[in-house]
Design an enzyme around this catalytic site. Sequence first.
Site, PDB file in Angstrom:
ATOM      1  N   ASP A 135       0.843  -1.206   0.000  1.00 53.42           N
ATOM      2  CA  ASP A 135       0.000   0.000   0.000  1.00 53.42           C
ATOM      3  C   ASP A 135       0.871   1.246   0.000  1.00 53.42           C
ATOM      4  OD1 ASP A 135       1.014  -0.264   2.524  1.00 53.42           O
ATOM      5  OD2 ASP A 135      -0.854   0.194   3.572  1.00 53.42           O
ATOM      6  N   GLU A 136       2.057   1.139  -0.572  1.00 56.27           N
ATOM      7  CA  GLU A 136       2.993   2.258  -0.631  1.00 56.27           C
ATOM      8  C   GLU A 136       3.186   2.735  -2.066  1.00 56.27           C
ATOM      9  OE1 GLU A 136       6.645   2.160   1.804  1.00 56.27           O
ATOM     10  OE2 GLU A 136       5.966   0.137   2.387  1.00 56.27           O
TER      11      GLU A 136
END
Length: 328
Positions: free
Chosen positions: A237-238
Amino acid sequence: MTLPMAILNDLCPMHVVIDASGHVRQTGPTLAKLVGDDPLEGTRFLERFEVYRPRSVSGMAELLAAAGRKLHLRLRDARRTAMKGVLVPDGRGGAVVKMSFGMGVVDAVRDFALTSRDFEATDLTVEMLYLVEAKSAAMEASRTLNLRLQGAKIAAEERAYTDTLTGLRNRRAADHVLAQAAASDGAFAVLHVDLDFFKDVNDTLGHAAGDRMLRQAAQVMTDLIRKGDMAARVGGDEFVILLSGLSDRGAVSSIARRLIDGIEKPVPFGGRSCTVSASIGIVVVTDPGREPAGILAEADAALYAAKRAGRGRFCFYEPGMTPLADAS
């Protein structure tokens, strides 16, 4: 003895028979096709053909004197079709001129829609035309294959640099673009984006919901960045965003705020509303020659500061900030 027309037509479809006055009395079928609606019969040979080699041919006497020599001539028409010829006297002051296209045969075939029937059965021209056609077909096949290979190579390279879930660049692409930017003299900004509460969505609604949130966040980034900027998914989720040529903190802050606002908008999934937020660490780079790893470490430290300050916000890197991995 003059050969019957049918025999001459079969043996030599590109011929003319000239009488002692220099007028054309008979024309082969291929030459007839070339002149179309303006037949040669009854016209003076040298008025319809220009003999440009040998140069001294201006009348029937000079034409007969060139018997046995190669004639270079062209039709006196709009196309100026060039031909080669050889003249054989008929013993009565006239002659038969046998002609061919020479190296211009490919153009002639194209211009006049000629087929193998327009040439002598034993004429090597026909075989040469087959070779030309085969070569053209082979070159076209080769060109098509090269285009396909090039397309496949481009597609493979594109896949190698693309995150399949979101359609953004991947970590490999991000490292490459960041290295190029760091090696240049231009200023730029790097935003390290991490989705807040993403794990909760995955745990409660499943990975399909999480994938939906990742794609939605990627769409927000795609809509905000400019041509020449880059958005990449570098982890679960980066994300990393590189804003090319942008060093004004006010402008970068505006983009970061709009990113957070866009990502925080609820996304419907399975009859429920999914919500995540985003924390962003920002590094503005104005000095050329920076190490990409150092830039990312500073962005990571700024991201940790944003999360520690309450999430759903952004922070610029300041000296003394500690990267998340080194934080106590």
